[in-house]
Scaffold this active site. Structure first.
Site, PDB file in Angstrom:
ATOM      1  CG  HIS A  64      -0.307   0.246   2.512  1.00  0.00           C
ATOM      2  ND1 HIS A  64       0.504  -0.681   3.122  1.00  0.00           N
ATOM      3  CD2 HIS A  64      -0.324   1.320   3.334  1.00  0.00           C
ATOM      4  CE1 HIS A  64       0.955  -0.175   4.265  1.00  0.00           C
ATOM      5  NE2 HIS A  64       0.465   1.035   4.402  1.00  0.00           N
ATOM      6  CG  ASP A  98       2.064   8.431  11.580  1.00  0.00           C
ATOM      7  OD1 ASP A  98       1.219   7.675  11.071  1.00  0.00           O
ATOM      8  OD2 ASP A  98       1.789   9.254  12.468  1.00  0.00           O
ATOM      9  CE  LYS A 105      11.713  -9.412  10.492  1.00  0.00           C
ATOM     10  NZ  LYS A 105      11.641  -8.121  11.175  1.00  0.00           N
ATOM     11  CB  SER A 361      15.239   1.881   9.022  1.00  0.00           C
ATOM     12  OG  SER A 361      16.118   0.881   9.448  1.00  0.00           O
TER      13      SER A 361
HETATM   14  N1  GLU Z   1      14.396  -5.630  11.901  1.00  0.00           N
HETATM   15  C1  GLU Z   1      13.867  -4.478  12.528  1.00  0.00           C
HETATM   16  C2  GLU Z   1      12.424  -4.698  12.901  1.00  0.00           C
HETATM   17  O1  GLU Z   1      11.967  -5.802  13.029  1.00  0.00           O
HETATM   18  C3  GLU Z   1      14.097  -3.205  11.734  1.00  0.00           C
HETATM   19  C4  GLU Z   1      13.532  -3.172  10.372  1.00  0.00           C
HETATM   20  C5  GLU Z   1      13.968  -1.986   9.538  1.00  0.00           C
HETATM   21  O2  GLU Z   1      14.700  -1.147  10.056  1.00  0.00           O
HETATM   22  O3  GLU Z   1      13.588  -1.937   8.376  1.00  0.00           O
HETATM   23  O4  GLU Z   1      11.693  -3.773  13.143  1.00  0.00           O
END
Ligand code: GLU
Length: 470
Positions: A64, A98, A105, A361
């Site tokens: 989305h 947000d 994953k 991130s």
């Molecule tokens: N692996 C982390 C989580 O489960 C970070 C994921 C990310 O930073 O994209 O939230």
């Protein structure tokens, strides 16, 4: 591989929240399902010349918003169902804080301790090639990050592999986050998930009325905390909680656990474990036979920050904590969550509490696509205007600030300060949002359900405004 079907667990939480919402079956189904899963096997040459076949996945739960986002875990037990579940959690997590991404994953089924550094590099680079081949990676498509069993080194190999193939792509550095700073990483990302857990718990504990229900005072000060997991999330959560005034009375790792009702020094325990390769026999603590024993210690806040399915119907009734802060993804089964709810235990869910990682991130991705460090352009200018304001005040009052204090007062924000303050604001706001939803329902639902309601509503808006669903 996993005895408990994690995706089913996530969906059970979803369904519970969906029952409060007015959306059509079709729309809810579209939000809930996992859009695409890429299952791959590839050969890797071991250092002794033998060839091994590796099994791996990347699941993209919801498109989305693009890119989709989520870590890559290296674990001997990871399976397709797990990555789908974790990808779904990423969708909901991003919505709650947000962050304008869909959820994804990755999983590579290996025990990283059984491989040399160069073998891990070959596995990581080959996995990246597989993702590139099928368009499962790219700054505007799908942006991986670290997760259980991976860290900045793997992310550096991923960005290097991606950039080699996409030579002329200006934003290629934004194809993955959690990178070392020299490779386009952002300051504060390593600590971000643990720091977010701290901000989230601190915000929850600031509510005097909520704390009164547990016979506790507002604030973290003096609250007894147990943390399971001394990995990146657990270590930083424990450290920041301690710095914030909490008393860390128990720490657990897979080899066992230690306790001290008077408090453990997190950094000293961490060093002891690095030196002796075990958390046990820490001189200022008492050994506990298993990691699970620590979960049952007498404490105010329990932070499971290791793996999924740690609190189940088997051990939930032995847990004495009044607040559970889910640092890990899926540490509490839905049955155990229900028991907590019935007993009046406050569970602060993973979908909110560990979202600090993906929040930062997002900041890293923004830095990478804008090709400039946060604070670089404005820092000096801010310091000059703060100085001008200060000088004007000094002129008006006839008093002068000494030079040491002056530096403190005029300081312009650098990258780390901006990232941490953005994270603090994000976690505080998201907590207020989900606690608000819970209040709107007269506190007749747990915070997990409230967090899913928040997430589903936000994803639904994206589909509705696209005009696909009536
Ligand atoms: N692996 C982390 C989580 O489960 C970070 C994921 C990310 O930073 O994209 O939230």
């Amino acid at each position: 591989m996993n005895p408990i079907n994690l995706f089913e667990q996530v969906n059970r939480n979803f369904d519970k929240a969906a029952s409060y919402l007015p959306y059509s079956k079709g729309l809810l189904q579209q939000i809930k399902i996992c859009n695409s899963v890429y299952h791959m096997t590839f050969p890797v040459k071991r250092d002794d010349g033998s060839i091994e076949t590796i099994e791996a996945w990347r699941a993209e739960h919801s498109h989305h918003k693009l890119p989709v986002k989520g870590g890559i875990r290296y674990s001997p037990t990871v399976d397709e169902n797990d990555v789908m579940a974790f990808a779904a959690l990423m969708t909901y997590k991003c919505a709650i804080v947000d962050v304008p991404f869909g959820g994804a994953k990755g999983g590579v089924r290996i025990d990283r301790n059984k491989y040399s550094r160069s073998e891990l590099e070959r596995i990581t680079r080959r996995y990246t090639y597989e993702l590139i081949r099928k368009d499962f990676i790219g700054p505007g498509i799908d942006v991986p990050a670290p997760d259980y069993g991976t860290g900045p080194q793997e992310m550096a190999w991923i960005v290097d592999t991606y950039s080699m193939v996409n030579k002329n792509q200006l934003d290629s550095i934004a194809c993955v986050t959690g990178k070392p700073i020299s490779q386009g990483g952002v300051r504060g990302r390593v600590e971000a998930t643990g720091r977010g857990v701290f901000f989230g718990l601190r915000t929850a504990c600031e509510d005097a009325d909520d704390m009164k229900k547990f016979g506790m005072r507002a604030g973290l000060d003096g609250k007894r905390v147990v943390v399971q997991g001394l990995g990146n999330v657990g270590y930083h959560a424990a450290k920041f909680l301690q710095e914030g005034g909490a008393l860390v009375v128990g720490l657990a790792e897979y080899e066992g656990a230690i306790q001290n009702p008077k408090g453990l020094d997190v950094d000293a325990v961490f060093k002891h474990r690095t030196d002796t390769k075990s958390i046990l026999n820490y001189p200022k603590g008492t050994n506990l036979p298993t990691s699970y024993a620590a979960l049952e210690l007498d404490c105010d806040i329990l932070v499971p920050a290791a793996l999924e399915n740690q609190i189940t119907e088997q051990n939930v009734n032995h847990i004495k904590a009044k607040i559970i802060g889910e640092g890990a993804n899926g540490p509490t089964t839905s049955g155990a969550s229900e028991s907590f709810w019935k007993r009046g235990v406050m569970l602060i869910p993973d979908t909110f509490l560990n979202a600090g990682g993906v929040t930062v991130s997002y900041f890293e991705w923004l830095k990478d696509i804008s090709h400039v460090r946060f604070g670089r352009v404005g820092k000096r200018f801010d310091e000059a205007s703060h100085t001008r304001i200060l000088r004007a005040v000094e002129e008006m009052t006839g008093k002068r600030l000494d030079e040491a204090k002056l530096k403190d007062v005029i300081l312009g924000a650098d990258e780390e300060a901006l990232v941490n303050s953005g994270l603090e604001e994000t976690m505080a706001k998201a907590y207020t949002d989900i606690r608000g939803i819970q209040r709107d329902h007269n506190d007749q639902m747990d915070l997990r359900t409230a967090s899913f309601i928040d997430a589903i509503q936000k994803v639904a808006v994206a589909y509705e405004e696209l005009g696909i669903f009536p």
